[in-house]
Structure formats: C-alpha cells, structure tokens
Scaffold this motif. Structure first.
Motif, PDB file in Angstrom:
ATOM      1  N   LEU A 298     -12.017 -57.641  21.577  1.00 56.03           N
ATOM      2  CA  LEU A 298     -11.055 -57.948  20.514  1.00 56.03           C
ATOM      3  C   LEU A 298     -10.278 -59.204  20.871  1.00 56.03           C
ATOM      4  CD1 LEU A 298      -8.831 -55.440  18.583  1.00 56.03           C
ATOM      5  CD2 LEU A 298      -7.841 -57.545  19.486  1.00 56.03           C
ATOM      6  N   PHE A 299      -9.872 -59.331  22.140  1.00 54.12           N
ATOM      7  CA  PHE A 299      -9.148 -60.532  22.559  1.00 54.12           C
ATOM      8  C   PHE A 299     -10.015 -61.770  22.345  1.00 54.12           C
ATOM      9  CE2 PHE A 299      -7.033 -57.651  25.941  1.00 54.12           C
ATOM     10  CZ  PHE A 299      -6.184 -57.131  24.983  1.00 54.12           C
ATOM     11  N   ARG A 300     -11.290 -61.651  22.697  1.00 55.76           N
ATOM     12  CA  ARG A 300     -12.167 -62.815  22.529  1.00 55.76           C
ATOM     13  C   ARG A 300     -12.362 -63.141  21.055  1.00 55.76           C
ATOM     14  NH1 ARG A 300     -16.567 -65.881  22.849  1.00 55.76           N
ATOM     15  NH2 ARG A 300     -17.096 -66.873  24.825  1.00 55.76           N
ATOM     16  N   GLU A 301     -12.451 -62.127  20.236  1.00 52.86           N
ATOM     17  CA  GLU A 301     -12.549 -62.328  18.788  1.00 52.86           C
ATOM     18  C   GLU A 301     -11.298 -63.031  18.251  1.00 52.86           C
ATOM     19  OE1 GLU A 301     -12.093 -59.320  14.982  1.00 52.86           O
ATOM     20  OE2 GLU A 301     -13.162 -58.587  16.763  1.00 52.86           O
ATOM     21  N   ALA A 302     -10.135 -62.641  18.786  1.00 49.56           N
ATOM     22  CA  ALA A 302      -8.867 -63.208  18.314  1.00 49.56           C
ATOM     23  C   ALA A 302      -8.695 -64.668  18.704  1.00 49.56           C
ATOM     24  CB  ALA A 302      -7.692 -62.388  18.841  1.00 49.56           C
ATOM     25  N   LEU A 303      -9.531 -65.187  19.595  1.00 46.25           N
ATOM     26  CA  LEU A 303      -9.460 -66.606  19.940  1.00 46.25           C
ATOM     27  C   LEU A 303      -9.785 -67.493  18.749  1.00 46.25           C
ATOM     28  CD1 LEU A 303     -11.170 -66.583  23.466  1.00 46.25           C
ATOM     29  CD2 LEU A 303      -8.724 -66.598  22.932  1.00 46.25           C
ATOM     30  N   ASN A 304     -10.347 -66.906  17.692  1.00 45.14           N
ATOM     31  CA  ASN A 304     -10.677 -67.651  16.477  1.00 45.14           C
ATOM     32  C   ASN A 304      -9.646 -67.438  15.372  1.00 45.14           C
ATOM     33  OD1 ASN A 304     -13.196 -68.672  17.520  1.00 45.14           O
ATOM     34  ND2 ASN A 304     -14.045 -66.623  17.239  1.00 45.14           N
ATOM     35  N   ASP A 305      -8.546 -66.801  15.692  1.00 45.88           N
ATOM     36  CA  ASP A 305      -7.518 -66.540  14.689  1.00 45.88           C
ATOM     37  C   ASP A 305      -6.935 -67.853  14.165  1.00 45.88           C
ATOM     38  OD1 ASP A 305      -5.756 -63.823  13.989  1.00 45.88           O
ATOM     39  OD2 ASP A 305      -4.611 -65.672  13.741  1.00 45.88           O
ATOM     40  N   THR A 306      -6.404 -67.816  12.949  1.00 45.16           N
ATOM     41  CA  THR A 306      -5.786 -69.012  12.364  1.00 45.16           C
ATOM     42  C   THR A 306      -4.435 -69.331  12.983  1.00 45.16           C
ATOM     43  OG1 THR A 306      -4.799 -67.651  10.620  1.00 45.16           O
ATOM     44  CG2 THR A 306      -6.930 -68.682  10.145  1.00 45.16           C
ATOM     45  N   SER A 307      -3.856 -68.376  13.690  1.00 40.56           N
ATOM     46  CA  SER A 307      -2.506 -68.536  14.236  1.00 40.56           C
ATOM     47  C   SER A 307      -2.540 -68.968  15.685  1.00 40.56           C
ATOM     48  CB  SER A 307      -1.754 -67.203  14.118  1.00 40.56           C
ATOM     49  OG  SER A 307      -0.695 -67.125  15.032  1.00 40.56           O
ATOM     50  N   TYR A 308      -1.783 -70.013  16.005  1.00 36.86           N
ATOM     51  CA  TYR A 308      -1.635 -70.416  17.396  1.00 36.86           C
ATOM     52  C   TYR A 308      -0.992 -69.309  18.227  1.00 36.86           C
ATOM     53  CZ  TYR A 308      -2.690 -75.409  16.597  1.00 36.86           C
ATOM     54  OH  TYR A 308      -3.301 -76.597  16.322  1.00 36.86           O
ATOM     55  N   ALA A 309      -0.020 -68.603  17.657  1.00 39.39           N
ATOM     56  CA  ALA A 309       0.661 -67.543  18.399  1.00 39.39           C
ATOM     57  C   ALA A 309      -0.316 -66.454  18.800  1.00 39.39           C
ATOM     58  CB  ALA A 309       1.803 -66.958  17.561  1.00 39.39           C
ATOM     59  N   VAL A 310      -1.165 -66.053  17.874  1.00 41.63           N
ATOM     60  CA  VAL A 310      -2.158 -65.014  18.172  1.00 41.63           C
ATOM     61  C   VAL A 310      -3.139 -65.514  19.220  1.00 41.63           C
ATOM     62  CG1 VAL A 310      -4.037 -63.622  17.217  1.00 41.63           C
ATOM     63  CG2 VAL A 310      -1.912 -63.920  15.924  1.00 41.63           C
ATOM     64  N   VAL A 311      -3.618 -66.730  19.044  1.00 41.35           N
ATOM     65  CA  VAL A 311      -4.595 -67.279  19.990  1.00 41.35           C
ATOM     66  C   VAL A 311      -3.990 -67.379  21.384  1.00 41.35           C
ATOM     67  CG1 VAL A 311      -5.972 -69.306  20.577  1.00 41.35           C
ATOM     68  CG2 VAL A 311      -5.907 -68.493  18.220  1.00 41.35           C
ATOM     69  N   SER A 312      -2.723 -67.803  21.486  1.00 37.58           N
ATOM     70  CA  SER A 312      -2.124 -67.942  22.818  1.00 37.58           C
ATOM     71  C   SER A 312      -2.029 -66.597  23.523  1.00 37.58           C
ATOM     72  CB  SER A 312      -0.739 -68.590  22.711  1.00 37.58           C
ATOM     73  OG  SER A 312       0.184 -67.748  22.053  1.00 37.58           O
ATOM     74  N   SER A 313      -1.651 -65.533  22.802  1.00 30.59           N
ATOM     75  CA  SER A 313      -1.580 -64.203  23.415  1.00 30.59           C
ATOM     76  C   SER A 313      -2.965 -63.678  23.747  1.00 30.59           C
ATOM     77  CB  SER A 313      -0.857 -63.226  22.483  1.00 30.59           C
ATOM     78  OG  SER A 313       0.524 -63.475  22.468  1.00 30.59           O
ATOM     79  N   ALA A 314      -3.916 -63.909  22.837  1.00 20.87           N
ATOM     80  CA  ALA A 314      -5.285 -63.452  23.099  1.00 20.87           C
ATOM     81  C   ALA A 314      -5.874 -64.177  24.301  1.00 20.87           C
ATOM     82  CB  ALA A 314      -6.145 -63.684  21.855  1.00 20.87           C
ATOM     83  N   LEU A 315      -5.605 -65.462  24.392  1.00 20.60           N
ATOM     84  CA  LEU A 315      -6.114 -66.251  25.511  1.00 20.60           C
ATOM     85  C   LEU A 315      -5.514 -65.764  26.821  1.00 20.60           C
ATOM     86  CD1 LEU A 315      -7.889 -68.728  26.175  1.00 20.60           C
ATOM     87  CD2 LEU A 315      -5.845 -70.145  25.838  1.00 20.60           C
ATOM     88  N   ASP A 316      -4.229 -65.546  26.818  1.00 17.71           N
ATOM     89  CA  ASP A 316      -3.546 -65.046  28.008  1.00 17.71           C
ATOM     90  C   ASP A 316      -4.123 -63.701  28.432  1.00 17.71           C
ATOM     91  OD1 ASP A 316      -1.552 -65.658  29.894  1.00 17.71           O
ATOM     92  OD2 ASP A 316      -0.160 -64.279  28.943  1.00 17.71           O
ATOM     93  N   SER A 317      -4.307 -62.820  27.450  1.00 20.47           N
ATOM     94  CA  SER A 317      -4.810 -61.477  27.739  1.00 20.47           C
ATOM     95  C   SER A 317      -6.265 -61.506  28.201  1.00 20.47           C
ATOM     96  CB  SER A 317      -4.666 -60.591  26.497  1.00 20.47           C
ATOM     97  OG  SER A 317      -3.326 -60.513  26.086  1.00 20.47           O
ATOM     98  N   TYR A 318      -7.067 -62.348  27.568  1.00 21.21           N
ATOM     99  CA  TYR A 318      -8.491 -62.400  27.918  1.00 21.21           C
ATOM    100  C   TYR A 318      -8.701 -62.993  29.305  1.00 21.21           C
ATOM    101  CZ  TYR A 318     -13.507 -63.241  27.409  1.00 21.21           C
ATOM    102  OH  TYR A 318     -14.861 -63.240  27.579  1.00 21.21           O
TER     103      TYR A 318
END
Length: 851
Positions: free
Chosen positions: A695-715
């Motif tokens: 899910l974190f890797r999937e969220a790396l394609n989110d439209t939101s920078y905020a979501v991507v930054s958290s997903a990137l950190d978590s992944y």
C-alpha cells in the motif's frame, strides 16, 4: 506554525504562537488565573497632528549595489487646526540634499525656495516655514534625499522581524537561486525609512509614485498604473497613482521579475469594474489562478457581508522572497511571503485562503476605516482574523469555520499562560507588542461572541454603519461600540468594557446534580477577580432528555451561580455554552456515555471533536461502544474528524484489529482529503509489520505531496530491496517534504558521497522546508566521520548568522549543537547567540542555550 519534523528524537519542539502563521497551537488544560499581567508601560496617546499630510508625490530610483533609494518627495500639507510656522517630517536614516518650498506662479512655473531645517537625530526633519500658515492654507514642500535603509541600526519584533522599511533582495545577484527584488514593508512606522512622511496611522493621504527601474523589471504600487515610459538610458519609469486617501504605513512599492496574471470583476451598481491581479515568480505563472483565483469571489462575498462596496482602484497580490512578516495589506497591493506560491500538487494539500481573505478584508477594516492608534489595533486585526472565519463559513461550511475558530481560541489560551492584557492597550512598552494573539485570535473570537450575543442581522448591520460612518477616516473602540448601540438600541458598554478593555478571560467550571424532576447546574467563574472581571455571559444551554433537545438562553453574571431546569428524567447530555461562544475555558465533566451520545446526536464540530479527543486514550478502545464510535468517526462527513479518528488508532492492536485496519487502509487509499490519506499512511506505518508495504508503494503515485512524503518515509523505513532505486526516483522532486523523506533514508547511511547531495539541496531549498531538512542533515552528520563534520561547520555558521529566516538560523544553530565536541564550536555557538538581534530568536536561544 513552523512544521515540526517527526523523524528524529533530538529535535526541539518549538511552538511559536504567531498570528501570521497559518498553523495554530493546541492549548493545555492549565488554570490561567495566575497568569501575569503585563500592562505596565506608559500611556500611549494617539499622535498629535500639528499638520495634515494631504498628498505625497515621490520620484524614486535605486542603487542596487549600495542598496540606496534616491528620491524626490513633494508633500502637500495644511495645519490641522492651530497656526504653524514649523513642520516636522518623519525621515529615518536619510541623507538630505535639500528642502524647498514650492510655489506655482500664474505662468505655471514652479519656484523652489530653499528652506532652513535641522536633522540632528536622523529621525525627523524639523523645517522652518517662511511664514505662519493657518488651517485655511495649504503648502507644498520638496525634499531631495537618499534613503539608506540597509545602513540603519537593525530593529524588529516577534511580529515583523526587521523594520528597515525597504529591502533589496539578492541585491548583487550573488545568490544564483534567488531572484533580485525590491519591496517594502511599512507597518508599523517603517515607511519613513524610504520616503519622508507623517508616519502614523491617524494620518491619511493620497499619493503618486514614479519608479525608475531597469526595463527588464516589473513594478507594483498602490492605485493604478497610469503610464510606463522608456527612458533614453533604456531604463523605464512607471507612474502609479492612488486618488483615495489612506494611511502612510499602507504605501508600498515592489520591483522584480514577476509574472502578471489578471482577473477581473464585473461592475456592480455600487462600483465600477475591478481589476484583480496576481504577481508571482515566473515559475508559478501557470499556478497563479489556482493560488489566488478565489479572490474575486472573496471580494463579492465581503461586499455583501459588510454592506459596503470595495472602493479602491484595483486589487493586486504579490509574492516576494524573504518577507519580514507573513503578509501585509498595503492598499490595493497586498504583499505575501513566498510560502503562498505553490504548484498544483502542493495545493492538493491545502491553500492559502486564510491569509488571502485576511489581507483582503483589511481593505474594509484597516484601510478604509483605520484604527487611529496602535493601541486600537484590534479594530484592524480582530476583524481581519474574523474574516477568515466568515470566508470559511461561506466557502467550506460551518464545520471548517468552527475548526478554525477553535484553533484561534487555543492560540490565545496558549499565549494567556504568559500574558493577559486588554485587547485595547494604551500602556504597551513597544507598539510591536500589539501584534499578538490577543489582537488577532482573541479579538476574532470576541467578535464571534458579539455576533452570537446580538444576532446576525444586528451584527452585520452594525458593521455596515461603522464602515460607512468612518469611511476614509480613523476610529477608536468607542466608535465601534456606538455603531452597535445605535443599531441594537441597547447599551453595550458592559460587553465592550469586559471584553475589550479588561484583561483575561472566564475560567468556568460546571458542576451538575440531578434530582427527581430537575437538574441543577452550578456555574463557577474561577478566574482571579482581582485582575480579571466576573463576566456577564449570555449563554445557551442544551439539555437532551429521551433523545430530544431543549435549548435555554441564560445569563451568568456571578462568581458562583446556580441554574435549575425541570426535566422528566435524568438527561442524556447537558451542554453548557452549546454554541461555543465563550472566549475562555469551560470545564464540564462528561462520562463515557455522555460523550458517546454527544458524538451521535449533536451536529457541531466542537462537540464531535471533544468526543473523539477526550476518548482517544487507547484504554478506551477496549470498550466496544467507544471503539465503534471511533470507527464511525473515521467515516464522518467532515475531514478533520476523520483524520483525528484515524490517528487515534495508531499503534492499535486490540479487538477487531482486522476491521480497524481495513477501514484505515480504505482511508489511506481512497479518502477525498489528502491529509486523511496521509494520516492513514502514518497509522498503518505505526503497526510496524510489513503487511502494508504494498500500500505504501502504491501511495507513492498519489496526487498529494503530503501523502507521498509519508508513504516514502514509511516504505523506505522497512529497507525493501528497491529502496535505493525508489530514493533516487524522488531525490529531485521539487517538494521539501519528499526530499526530506529521502534525506532521512540517506541519513541512515555513512556514505560520504551523499554530502554533496545534502549541500546542493540546502542551496536550492525554500526557507519553510529548510528547517526540517537541517534536522535530518544533523542526523547524517552524527553518523559521518569528523572530516565531514568539520567540512559542514563553516556552511552552518554562515546559515546560523545570515539566513533571512529566523527559524533557519535556529535550525543551523541546533545542528552545530550536535558538533560541540569539535574544537571551537562551543564558542562559535555562544557568539552566534550573543550576536543575534531578532527578539524571537534571542528568546529561543536563552531558553535553549544549554542544548
């Protein structure tokens, strides 16, 4: 508020309560009745006006190398009432070339008669007039001067970090990643650092400004651009004219390479067509309407709400680098700091409508009707703060407005722990002290209380009367009170006295007792009545019995007061101050069943927020009714309730975990609000298993920078096999949060080749992102060798001493604190502390000097 990084434990959590920042502080529960009062300065009277300044005409050119302004000022005066044979003009740090009296002959020729003057303190020009003038006379003087604002002693305050008035940005072009700009910031009394004037808010003038600049630059000033003429030396002179009077602190100029994007508003019966325009750096031209494009709708909304048309000749907004405050409402030309510039992806996570609506509303409250002295500043700032609430209420709904209002209340309550003062303060020791959470946040909440007390129709009709009566004039508190009294027919002195002229706020405790057939509420005002009044409080009380609500209007006006209500049976819920109008604290015990009932039966942001935050402790989630309420809250109609509820399940491992995780996963993937999706990512990461890595890797394609930054950190935290590839993919994304997430991954490595990457990023990063990035850089340095650490010290020292942003200077100082084992660093940090002149930062250094 300065965003606080979540990555590493050594970061100091500095909460800065400022009305110019969009984030707000959460208040604690501490009893404020012993908070100190600081009303101990001399009485600050409204400035006496021997003369009225009628008109200002400026002809300006600029010496970029020496950071000077060459000016010719033509000023028109008349004695205010009494005859005058001398004239005092504010002019700080000038080189005066000559002062002349202008006389226009019948032939049209202008004669310049040299006037005698003194300028001993380099603060005021004392001019000897050739004769005594009466209030029936007008006269023009001309001052030829060079202003040298950069050579003045550095001043400033917590609100406005410098008071030079005019600023050259990257004046010599030495910073390749920063544009060259000139801009001004006049509030409170700094415009007299670049043009001679009567620098006080109770003065009003019209103006003309000629700006001679290199032809490649665009200019902006108050009023309309009348002409633009290319000169023989290939420079260009722009002529700006404002025909409507305003106070000198509202005059402005800006020069630089700006893209110009024009909107417009159609004419109405009350005003003609209106130009609305946006000046941004060229890189943001395509985003200008996404950033500012709701401004025309705001103009129309405020015209209807305030009952007075927008009277000025245009409305422009400009974003500049290194601005010394958050934003400034210069008449027809608001200046914003660079943080307002966001691209389309950044705007997914939130816009700047609060500050945009705040500064626009000043064109009614502050620019059209102006507080006559800095002691009356809430007449400007409380209204502009409340305008943020009004725009949210109109554009996003009452839940969003009440969320913002609660943030404002908490900001004031936090500040009240260290000071409690009247809103209208005549005894300050420095006028800059007025720019605090009292004038802004508390003032806005007091206006909301007044609206709830007298009703919407009376409130807005009173505002209309106040604005019309004092149009192009100044006002003080009594003028506002009289407008409300005239409309309502009531004596409202009790309200204005206790809320505007007395310090503190009510600290209320509610005790309840049910007896057969009735319920008794004991209302106790616990504030220290030797410093703070016992308040008269018209409030609303809601009683829920058998699932049905009854509302009661009551008046509390005693230190201890008993209220009795007849009920058929024990109430399901009692809510004192049901519409949350009180500007203060209310302590009312509610058990678990009452909070659950409150969540499901009230339709109010504050009540729902209280339920999910008072039951947020993990021990409460053992109870299935609380757990299911929190699961329902994750599906609430309002995004903030969903976000808080999702966060309440962080590190959860109790019953129905699979269902909880399924809902959180759904929120992380599909919620319409990016900040809820981000909260979902953070909550899933707290489970510390690798189940959600896909899910974190999937969220790396989110439209939101905020979501991507958290997903990137978590992944990246789980160190997957493609971590290096993923980090490289994002290491050059133009977003500070994402680059900082990559930096956090790199900081876990001792690879010295990463040092150049860190340095390159810091050289191009905006100030608002650099503080967080510096903390991760500190983590990298700790894990690096001494050679790398020594290499970083000169760069950190320069940043700690010279960065335009005080929080970046503080961040660099913090990182140097990690390197104190290296010889010379301790003494360097001490010298940095002692050399700092920003009052905010000096206070922070004093508080944390041992870290």
């Amino acid at each position: 508020m300065l965003k606080i990084i979540r990555y590493i434990g050594f970061v100091l959590l500095i909460f800065i309560s400022s009305p110019w920042v969009l984030g707000q502080n959460r208040a604690g529960d501490a009893d404020k009745k012993n908070a100190p009062l600081t009303v101990n300065g001399p009485y600050n009277a409204t400035r006496t006006l021997p003369h009225d300044l009628l008109h200002t005409k400026l002809d300006l050119s600029f010496d970029w190398v020496r950071q000077w302004v060459h000016g010719i000022a033509r000023l028109r005066f008349k004695p205010h009432f009494y005859p005058q044979n001398t004239l005092d003009v504010d002019a700080k740090g000038f080189e005066i070339k000559g002062v002349f009296l202008l006389d226009t002959l019948k032939t049209g020729e202008t004669v310049f008669d040299t006037l005698n003057y003194t300028y001993n303190d380099r603060q005021k020009i004392h001019v000897l007039l050739p004769r005594t003038y009466t209030r029936a006379d007008t006269f023009d003087i001309q001052i030829v001067y060079t202003a040298k604002p950069n050579e003045r002693p550095l001043g400033g305050s917590a609100a406005i970090s410098q008071d030079k008035g005019l600023y050259f940005i990257n004046h010599d072009g030495a910073e390749p990643n920063k544009p060259r700009q000139i801009w001004t910031q006049g509030e409170t009394e700094a415009n007299s650092c670049w043009f001679p004037t009567i620098d006080t808010p109770n003065e009003k003038m019209t103006q003309e400004i000629y700006l001679t600049v290199e032809n490649k630059y665009r200019t902006l000033s108050n009023g309309k651009l009348i002409s633009s003429t290319v000169n023989q030396d290939s420079s260009r002179t722009d002529y700006w004219r404002q025909t409507l009077p305003h106070s000198p602190y509202l005059a402005m100029i800006a020069v630089g390479d700006f893209a110009y994007v024009r909107d417009s508003l159609a004419a109405t019966p009350e005003r003609g067509p209106l130009e609305v325009s946006y000046y941004v750096e060229p890189a943001y031209e395509k985003d200008a309407r996404a950033i500012f494009g709701r401004t025309p709708a705001m103009v129309e909304f405020f015209e209807k709400k305030f009952g007075v048309p927008y009277v000025w000749e245009k409305y422009s907004q400009i974003a500049v680098r290194d601005f010394v405050t958050g934003a400034m409402e210069n008449t027809t030309a608001t200046v914003h700091g660079e943080t307002v510039q966001m691209d389309g992806r950044q705007l997914v996570d939130g816009n700047s409508d609060d500050v945009i609506s705040h500064e626009l509303s000043h064109h009614w409250f502050g620019n059209l009707t102006t507080a006559e002295s800095w002691a009356n500043l809430p007449l400007n700032e409380a209204f502009a703060t409340y305008a943020e609430y009004l725009w949210r209420e109109h554009n996003e709904g009452v839940y969003s407005a009440d969320m913002h209002g609660l943030d404002d209340l908490n900001q004031y309550i936090a500040e009240s722990e260290t000071k409690q003062e009247p809103l209208i303060r005549y005894r300050y020791t420095d006028r800059e002290q007025m720019f605090d959470s009292h004038s802004y946040a508390k003032g806005g909440r007091v206006l909301h209380l007044l609206r709830r007390t007298i009703g919407d129709d009376a409130f807005f009709e009173s505002l209309t009367l106040y604005l019309k009566r004092h149009r192009f004039k100044t006002a003080e508190l009594s003028d506002l009170r009289e407008a409300f009294e005239e409309v309502t027919g009531e004596d409202l002195n009790w309200f204005f006295d206790q809320w505007f002229l007395k310090p503190g706020h009510p600290v209320i405790k509610i005790e309840k007792e049910y007896r057969q057939g009735g319920v008794q509420l004991t209302v106790i005002q616990q504030q220290d009545s030797t410093k703070t009044p016992i308040y008269r409080l018209p409030v609303k009380v809601d009683l829920w019995v058998k699932g049905q609500k009854k509302s009661y209007e009551v008046v509390v006006d005693k230190a201890r007061q008993v209220l009795n209500f007849t009920v058929e049976q024990r109430p399901d819920l009692i809510v004192f101050d049901a519409d949350h109008r009180i500007v203060g604290t209310v302590e009312q015990e509610k058990n678990k069943a009452e909070l659950l009932f409150q969540f499901y039966h009230t339709d109010n942001y504050r009540d729902k927020y209280e339920s999910i935050t008072r039951l947020e402790d993990k021990s409460n989630l053992i109870d299935s009714t609380v757990r299911h309420m929190m699961m329902d809250a994750m599906q609430d109609k309002f995004w903030k309730i969903r976000q808080v509820a999702v966060g309440n399940f962080a590190e959860y491992d109790g019953q129905e975990f699979a269902e909880v995780e399924r809902i959180v996963q759904s929120k992380a993937r599909n919620d319409e609000r990016s900040l809820v999706r981000q909260e979902g990512i953070n909550t899933l990461a707290s489970y510390a298993d690798n189940v959600n890595d896909p899910l974190f890797r999937e969220a790396l394609n989110d439209t939101s920078y905020a979501v991507v930054s958290s997903a990137l950190d978590s992944y990246l935290l789980s160190k997957p096999g493609d971590a290096n590839e993923i980090a490289a993919r994002f290491e050059n994304v133009p977003n500070g949060d994402i680059v900082t997430a990559v930096a956090n991954y790199y900081a876990n490595s001792t690879d010295t080749s990463r040092y150049s990457w860190f340095i390159n990023k810091m050289n191009t990063m905006k100030s608002q992102d650099l503080y967080n990035f510096l903390q991760v850089f500190g983590k990298y340095l700790i894990r690096s060798g001494s050679d790398t650490q020594r290499q970083a010290i000169p760069m950190l020292e320069v940043m700690a001493r010279t960065s335009p942003a005080y929080f970046v200077r503080f961040g660099a100082y913090q990182v140097l604190g990690l390197l104190q084992d290296i010889e010379g660093v301790k003494s360097m940090r001490k010298d940095i502390r002692l050399s700092e002149r920003d009052p905010k930062l000096k206070e922070m250094y004093e508080q944390f000097k041992d870290f």
